[in-house]
Design a protein around this motif. Sequence first.
Motif, PDB file in Angstrom:
ATOM      1  N   LEU A  98       0.866  -1.170   0.000  1.00 15.58           N
ATOM      2  CA  LEU A  98       0.000   0.000   0.000  1.00 15.58           C
ATOM      3  C   LEU A  98       0.905   1.221   0.000  1.00 15.58           C
ATOM      4  O   LEU A  98       1.503   1.558   1.026  1.00 15.58           O
ATOM      5  CB  LEU A  98      -0.911   0.020   1.228  1.00 15.58           C
ATOM      6  CG  LEU A  98      -2.149  -0.877   1.197  1.00 15.58           C
ATOM      7  CD1 LEU A  98      -2.928  -0.732   2.492  1.00 15.58           C
ATOM      8  CD2 LEU A  98      -3.040  -0.551  -0.001  1.00 15.58           C
ATOM      9  N   ARG A 151      -2.386   3.875   1.065  1.00 16.91           N
ATOM     10  CA  ARG A 151      -3.700   3.886   0.418  1.00 16.91           C
ATOM     11  C   ARG A 151      -3.730   3.192  -0.939  1.00 16.91           C
ATOM     12  O   ARG A 151      -4.731   2.584  -1.296  1.00 16.91           O
ATOM     13  CB  ARG A 151      -4.164   5.338   0.222  1.00 16.91           C
ATOM     14  CG  ARG A 151      -4.383   6.104   1.509  1.00 16.91           C
ATOM     15  CD  ARG A 151      -4.891   7.493   1.236  1.00 16.91           C
ATOM     16  NE  ARG A 151      -5.143   8.236   2.465  1.00 16.91           N
ATOM     17  CZ  ARG A 151      -5.617   9.465   2.512  1.00 16.91           C
ATOM     18  NH1 ARG A 151      -5.893  10.114   1.380  1.00 16.91           N
ATOM     19  NH2 ARG A 151      -5.818  10.064   3.671  1.00 16.91           N
ATOM     20  N   ILE A 152      -2.675   3.296  -1.718  1.00 20.71           N
ATOM     21  CA  ILE A 152      -2.702   2.853  -3.106  1.00 20.71           C
ATOM     22  C   ILE A 152      -2.079   1.461  -3.225  1.00 20.71           C
ATOM     23  O   ILE A 152      -0.887   1.286  -2.974  1.00 20.71           O
ATOM     24  CB  ILE A 152      -1.930   3.834  -4.015  1.00 20.71           C
ATOM     25  CG1 ILE A 152      -2.430   5.263  -3.799  1.00 20.71           C
ATOM     26  CG2 ILE A 152      -2.058   3.428  -5.479  1.00 20.71           C
ATOM     27  CD1 ILE A 152      -1.570   6.315  -4.467  1.00 20.71           C
ATOM     28  N   PRO A 153      -2.863   0.422  -3.587  1.00 20.72           N
ATOM     29  CA  PRO A 153      -2.290  -0.913  -3.750  1.00 20.72           C
ATOM     30  C   PRO A 153      -1.478  -1.018  -5.034  1.00 20.72           C
ATOM     31  O   PRO A 153      -1.969  -0.700  -6.116  1.00 20.72           O
ATOM     32  CB  PRO A 153      -3.527  -1.823  -3.793  1.00 20.72           C
ATOM     33  CG  PRO A 153      -4.636  -0.944  -4.269  1.00 20.72           C
ATOM     34  CD  PRO A 153      -4.331   0.445  -3.783  1.00 20.72           C
ATOM     35  N   LEU A 154      -0.242  -1.446  -4.900  1.00 23.59           N
ATOM     36  CA  LEU A 154       0.649  -1.580  -6.054  1.00 23.59           C
ATOM     37  C   LEU A 154       1.441  -2.869  -5.920  1.00 23.59           C
ATOM     38  O   LEU A 154       1.729  -3.338  -4.825  1.00 23.59           O
ATOM     39  CB  LEU A 154       1.626  -0.404  -6.142  1.00 23.59           C
ATOM     40  CG  LEU A 154       1.053   1.003  -6.371  1.00 23.59           C
ATOM     41  CD1 LEU A 154       2.162   2.035  -6.255  1.00 23.59           C
ATOM     42  CD2 LEU A 154       0.384   1.088  -7.737  1.00 23.59           C
TER      43      LEU A 154
END
Length: 256
Positions: free
Chosen positions: A163, A167-170
């Motif tokens: 994350l 927040r951002i799943p990568l």
Amino acid sequence: MFIPLHDANSLKYIKLQYVTFGLIGLNVLVFLITGLGSEEFTGAAVYGLGYIPSVAFDTVELSPELVIVPEDMTYITYAFLHGDFFHLAGNMLFLWVFGDNVEDALGHFRFLVFYLLCAIGGAAVHGWIAPDSQIPLIGASGAIAGIVAAYLILHPRVKIWVLAFGRIPLRIPAYLTLGLWIAFQFTMLALGGEDQISWACHAGGIITGAVLVMILRRRDVPLLDKEVVTPRAVKVEQPSAVHPVEAQPAPRWGRQ
């Protein structure tokens, strides 16, 4: 910076990472004992088990009622104390995601030795940078930093789910994710960083882990391993035509 979630990197030499599980369990147990007691009890535990550079270097003497273990033991005991739940959870998440593969590459006993030595290395560098500090150092981050360094050296091309910014799943290769994490630790150390975080401890753990993984790994474990490839479905080509099998006459059985 980022929160690791999963690496999909299977074990090759061991069936179960029970040392990793044991370390997580011990950290949680110590937190429950020391962190959920009275404020006085928690403070006594921090001063008695935390690593205090000025006490370790004999420039300041700890009050006798606060002494729990010999001074030299605090190079290890500090790594099992945590200030709050989020401090504990962050370190244990890193240990959960990356510890199993390092344990796999080193073996159970050598991984335990590796973990403790990384904790010692983190405390030693912290003390070298701030020898007059009277503030107790606590937390497993020195040992965890060593695990991150070892994982990066062993599996730089493995892709890790993280994350980013919480927040951002990568899904990012380890050499990019962990490489940036390590660079950030040394950058913050050079710039002075925040007073509540010992970047020196992180740097000491990283250096210790990077050296030890090359010494303690199994003989057949390569460095800079290739990317783990997830098996995919394979399309099987069907023959263009199916030719029927001609019926054969049934054999005749009889006497000669």
